[in-house]
Design a protein around this motif. Structure first.
Motif, mmCIF file in Angstrom:
data_model
loop_
_atom_site.group_PDB
_atom_site.id
_atom_site.type_symbol
_atom_site.label_atom_id
_atom_site.label_comp_id
_atom_site.label_asym_id
_atom_site.label_seq_id
_atom_site.Cartn_x
_atom_site.Cartn_y
_atom_site.Cartn_z
ATOM 1 N N LYS A 57 0.831 -1.211 0.000
ATOM 2 C CA LYS A 57 0.000 0.000 0.000
ATOM 3 C C LYS A 57 0.864 1.258 0.000
ATOM 4 O O LYS A 57 0.523 2.243 -0.642
ATOM 5 C CB LYS A 57 -0.946 -0.011 1.192
ATOM 6 C CG LYS A 57 -2.053 -1.021 1.031
ATOM 7 C CD LYS A 57 -3.063 -0.926 2.140
ATOM 8 C CE LYS A 57 -4.224 -1.874 1.837
ATOM 9 N NZ LYS A 57 -5.354 -1.645 2.719
ATOM 10 N N LEU A 58 1.973 1.213 0.722
ATOM 11 C CA LEU A 58 2.876 2.356 0.743
ATOM 12 C C LEU A 58 3.479 2.592 -0.631
ATOM 13 O O LEU A 58 3.591 3.733 -1.085
ATOM 14 C CB LEU A 58 3.984 2.133 1.775
ATOM 15 C CG LEU A 58 5.041 3.236 1.878
ATOM 16 C CD1 LEU A 58 4.406 4.550 2.323
ATOM 17 C CD2 LEU A 58 6.138 2.822 2.846
ATOM 18 N N TYR A 59 3.852 1.515 -1.313
ATOM 19 C CA TYR A 59 4.444 1.650 -2.644
ATOM 20 C C TYR A 59 3.473 2.323 -3.608
ATOM 21 O O TYR A 59 3.864 3.166 -4.410
ATOM 22 C CB TYR A 59 4.873 0.288 -3.187
ATOM 23 C CG TYR A 59 5.516 0.391 -4.557
ATOM 24 C CD1 TYR A 59 6.833 0.806 -4.676
ATOM 25 C CD2 TYR A 59 4.799 0.096 -5.703
ATOM 26 C CE1 TYR A 59 7.426 0.919 -5.926
ATOM 27 C CE2 TYR A 59 5.384 0.207 -6.957
ATOM 28 C CZ TYR A 59 6.700 0.618 -7.060
ATOM 29 O OH TYR A 59 7.282 0.738 -8.291
ATOM 30 N N LEU A 60 2.210 1.950 -3.520
ATOM 31 C CA LEU A 60 1.212 2.535 -4.417
ATOM 32 C C LEU A 60 1.061 4.045 -4.216
ATOM 33 O O LEU A 60 0.719 4.763 -5.154
ATOM 34 C CB LEU A 60 -0.144 1.851 -4.228
ATOM 35 C CG LEU A 60 -0.201 0.398 -4.678
ATOM 36 C CD1 LEU A 60 -1.543 -0.216 -4.309
ATOM 37 C CD2 LEU A 60 0.056 0.281 -6.181
ATOM 38 N N SER A 61 1.316 4.520 -3.026
ATOM 39 C CA SER A 61 1.182 5.952 -2.767
ATOM 40 C C SER A 61 2.528 6.637 -2.513
ATOM 41 O O SER A 61 2.572 7.751 -1.999
ATOM 42 C CB SER A 61 0.238 6.182 -1.586
ATOM 43 O OG SER A 61 0.714 5.521 -0.451
ATOM 44 N N TRP A 62 3.617 5.974 -2.867
ATOM 45 C CA TRP A 62 4.964 6.505 -2.616
ATOM 46 C C TRP A 62 5.166 7.871 -3.277
ATOM 47 O O TRP A 62 5.782 8.756 -2.699
ATOM 48 C CB TRP A 62 6.012 5.509 -3.099
ATOM 49 C CG TRP A 62 7.418 5.846 -2.707
ATOM 50 C CD1 TRP A 62 8.411 6.296 -3.512
ATOM 51 C CD2 TRP A 62 7.995 5.761 -1.399
ATOM 52 N NE1 TRP A 62 9.565 6.479 -2.807
ATOM 53 C CE2 TRP A 62 9.334 6.170 -1.496
ATOM 54 C CE3 TRP A 62 7.504 5.387 -0.161
ATOM 55 C CZ2 TRP A 62 10.183 6.205 -0.407
ATOM 56 C CZ3 TRP A 62 8.366 5.414 0.925
ATOM 57 C CH2 TRP A 62 9.685 5.823 0.793
#
Length: 187
Positions: A57-62
């Motif tokens: 999830k963090l990668y998607l909103s990085w």
């Protein structure tokens, strides 16, 4: 004179930069986040799943993260939310009936003393919200404000949940031979 810029190449370089930056963050923070997830869930495989989901999830909103110094709080918030949502999922409530018991993996020998293990057993019996507060405040050493922010509750709620958890733990440790002995020695 116009200069033609290869936009595909620029986008590729940006993606590679983003991936390298994210990989560095993930490598640096994974052990700490795994510990937090384990303390929240009490189960290593669930903790690994929580961390993996949080990183995904963090990668998607990085790209959307403006202030990199706040990423730790953001990913902890994802962990806590994912842990809370696990109990809401219907598949967690179903039992799986089989004729034979699955083979149990041997538990690794703990490298710490019995007092820590006993205390952790007591912490695991706390209600989820109290356990989350205890884990973030005392195991992760976050301030009351940081804990409140991660859990999405007020600072007063953090204080009251921590107070109730500590009171509950104090009443229980009086009956434990290892932990009660230490309390008598302090007097």
């Amino acid at each position: 004179m116009q200069v033609a810029v290869d936009t595909g190449r620029v986008a590729l370089v940006r993606t590679e930069q983003k991936d390298a930056e994210f990989a560095a963050y993930m490598t640096a923070r994974q052990p700490s986040l795994l510990r937090t997830a384990y303390l929240l869930s009490g189960d290593r495989t669930t903790a690994e799943d929580l961390v993996q989901t949080a990183f995904a999830k963090l990668y998607l909103s990085w790209d959307k993260v403006q202030r990199r110094e706040l990423v730790d709080g953001y990913v902890r918030r994802i962990l806590v939310n994912e842990h809370n949502s696990l109990w809401r999922r219907p598949w967690k409530r179903r039992e799986l009936v089989t004729e034979t018991l699955p083979e149990q993996a041997a538990r690794p020998q703990a490298s710490y003393d019995g007092e820590r293990a006993a205390m952790w057993e007591f912490v695991q019996t706390l209600p989820r919200k109290q356990r989350a507060v205890v884990v973030l405040r005392y195991y992760e050493d976050l301030s009351e404000a940081e804990t409140a922010d991660v859990l999405g509750i007020s600072v007063g709620t953090v204080k009251s949940q921590a107070s109730r958890a500590i009171a509950s733990l104090r009443t229980r440790i009086q009956d434990h031979p290892l932990l009660a002995r230490d309390r008598e020695d302090e007097r």
